[in-house]
Design an enzyme around this catalytic site. Sequence first.
Site, PDB file in Angstrom:
ATOM      1  N   GLU A   1      -6.395   1.697  -2.575  1.00  0.00           N
ATOM      2  CA  GLU A   1      -5.590   0.579  -3.037  1.00  0.00           C
ATOM      3  C   GLU A   1      -6.153   0.067  -4.349  1.00  0.00           C
ATOM      4  OE1 GLU A   1      -5.814  -2.720  -0.336  1.00  0.00           O
ATOM      5  OE2 GLU A   1      -7.958  -2.464  -0.008  1.00  0.00           O
TER       6      GLU A   1
ATOM      7  N   HIS B   1     -14.937  -4.361   8.204  1.00  0.00           N
ATOM      8  CA  HIS B   1     -14.191  -4.157   6.957  1.00  0.00           C
ATOM      9  C   HIS B   1     -14.482  -5.220   5.899  1.00  0.00           C
ATOM     10  CE1 HIS B   1     -11.975  -1.006   9.019  1.00  0.00           C
ATOM     11  NE2 HIS B   1     -11.640  -1.863   9.967  1.00  0.00           N
TER      12      HIS B   1
ATOM     13  N   GLU C   1      -9.779   1.200  -5.698  1.00  0.00           N
ATOM     14  CA  GLU C   1     -10.637   1.470  -4.548  1.00  0.00           C
ATOM     15  C   GLU C   1     -10.334   2.862  -3.984  1.00  0.00           C
ATOM     16  OE1 GLU C   1     -10.975  -1.585  -1.678  1.00  0.00           O
ATOM     17  OE2 GLU C   1     -11.498  -3.098  -3.176  1.00  0.00           O
TER      18      GLU C   1
ATOM     19  N   LYS D   1       0.802  -1.216   0.000  1.00  0.00           N
ATOM     20  CA  LYS D   1       0.000   0.000   0.000  1.00  0.00           C
ATOM     21  C   LYS D   1       0.841   1.276   0.000  1.00  0.00           C
ATOM     22  CE  LYS D   1      -4.166  -1.936   2.141  1.00  0.00           C
ATOM     23  NZ  LYS D   1      -3.792  -3.335   1.934  1.00  0.00           N
TER      24      LYS D   1
ATOM     25  N   ARG E   1      -7.286  -8.104  -9.588  1.00  0.00           N
ATOM     26  CA  ARG E   1      -8.026  -9.343  -9.870  1.00  0.00           C
ATOM     27  C   ARG E   1      -9.483  -8.994 -10.105  1.00  0.00           C
ATOM     28  NH1 ARG E   1     -10.871  -9.456  -5.191  1.00  0.00           N
ATOM     29  NH2 ARG E   1      -9.816  -8.859  -3.267  1.00  0.00           N
TER      30      ARG E   1
ATOM     31  N   ASN F   1      -7.060  -3.581  -6.360  1.00  0.00           N
ATOM     32  CA  ASN F   1      -7.186  -5.030  -6.323  1.00  0.00           C
ATOM     33  C   ASN F   1      -6.906  -5.551  -7.726  1.00  0.00           C
ATOM     34  OD1 ASN F   1      -8.058  -5.783  -3.570  1.00  0.00           O
ATOM     35  ND2 ASN F   1      -9.740  -4.398  -4.032  1.00  0.00           N
TER      36      ASN F   1
END
Length: 622
Positions: A292, A234, A274, A115, A296, A294
């Site tokens: 961040e 979360h 995101e 991150k 995928r 992702n």
Amino acid sequence: MKKLLIANRGEIACRIIRTAREMGIATVAVYSDADAKALHVRQADEAVHIGPSPAAASYLVGEKIIAAAKQTGAEAIHPGYGFLSENAGFAQAVIDAGLIWVGPKPSSIEAMGLKDAAKKLMRAAGVPVTPGYEGEDQSVERLKQEADAIGYPVLIKAVAGGGGKGMRKVDAAADFEAALESCRREAKASFSNDEVLLEKWITSPRHIEVQVFGDSHGNVVHLFERDCSLQRRHQKVIEEAPAPGMDEATREEICAAAVRAAKAVDYEGAGTIEFIADASEGLRADRIFFMEMNTRLQVEHPVTEEITGVDLVEWQLRVASGEPIPLKQDELFIDGHAIEARLYAEDTVAGFLPSTGRLEHFDLGVEGRIETGVEEGDMISPFYDPMVAKLVVWGENRSEAIDQLAEIAEGVEIWPVKTNAAFIANCLRDADFEEAKLDTGFIEAKIETLVTSDVANETIWQNAADFIALAETEEHEDLPIGLRLNAQGVLTTTLTHKGETRKVSAAQAMAEDVATGFVDAARAVVFADGQSFVFERQVRGSGHHSAADGAILAPMPGKVIAVDVAEGDAVTAGQRLMVLEAMKMEHALTAPFDGTVTELSASAGSQVQVEAVLCVVEPAED
């Protein structure tokens, strides 16, 4: 591409198999011991066993998966999500083995894997980033100094974190060091990396993410945004697209930023950027910050598919085969509104504990789009994620979609495994949700009103009695009406629910559309508003928890934790025979009448299935 191996399980494996089959591509499933009879194994053209039940010994062993691909002649590997989907080393190993990796370049995965490094890269690419600290100096003194400069509250995040692990909110300077120590300890255990970054805590946060897609020809497009703000600890629960309250100008800015982010890492395939939005004054481009990426396919990808008409798995397979993205940016548009809910096998009343076991009754209805990896009779295993299905709907507008999904959740019929269906319905029916008054603290703030009691009300008790009466009538249809019921013209039955026993008479006229359910020799199960209510019954004069002839049946799958009798023992009516632990509760099984234990098939510590005969009591002679 003629044959594809899917390095995953459950609903995402089934989802990929569906699209591959439509494209004429043969599929290979992999499975662990626990998944030997799983739905994705049954649906694939071929299946290869890769090890014991724990994921660390099967689905997370890249060498076994690559070997399975070689063994079956598969040309490509699709990782799904989770497991090895964002493992750059595995991606590179697949490529080095001469196979097609259905995902981004390993270098792209690495660039977005940490991150702190990702935030620096995004800042350089002109993507808005949350104010914070991502420096190399990880000393307690420097981190505390930076936190003081950012201003409290601040968020400590593990640089290698994910899934809500390695995160701590700190409200005051005096709490910083203890929170840092706790965060680092968790990060070290979960990710073998205890480095952290700091971010300014957003006071009215909404989780907004943008679906992006790149190809090997340098093209990158976005497929608009999703709102994933409804989360518990979360973990996302409900996702929707497009984000409510997103105006066109803000959408254009944030989606353009997502495309810049993808281009900055030379991205290929499906990915998600995101963002965290400060929604205290609505959604504004200058208050939406990168969190961040992702690298995928996301669990919530169906809502994007529903509003764009795009099959993202098909795009993945085409792009991995070297084709360009099928549509240009100006050919993509939003149509209607879609919402997805994650149906989990968990007992919400017991603090959302996982609920495992066999799906003896499993019916999700026929409405909407159901993505699942199980069927009736399958097992919910303790080894993997407890998601049973994704419930997805599309509507002309958000209100229509909410109503559709709430009705589906309320109609879920699953037993004896517990689910969060009622919890989902309560979230959707909440007035603030309907008015799009959302933030990531929504569920936590309303948890007491969103969790519904699993104790049956008077209507449910009546439904149980009515179902039994109906079953008795159908069972003896050859008898005259007068012989089907008792002297009062109404069948009366003795029921036990959560330790309370009542005699309940069937209604003269049974209510319609109140609930559904089923009846067997040991119980009546009523389904209402997304919950299952179990009533143990006495049948034809026999006692509590017993079938005819004194056979004591297991009312549900569980573990025998105590046996109080032995074969040959004399027992009295109501005497405890044994204790069954099931669905996180203890159930005492008692003698139906005075008699003798003639058979005993259960022992302490044994696992038993529903309706298994645990012992037999023969009545005492008069």
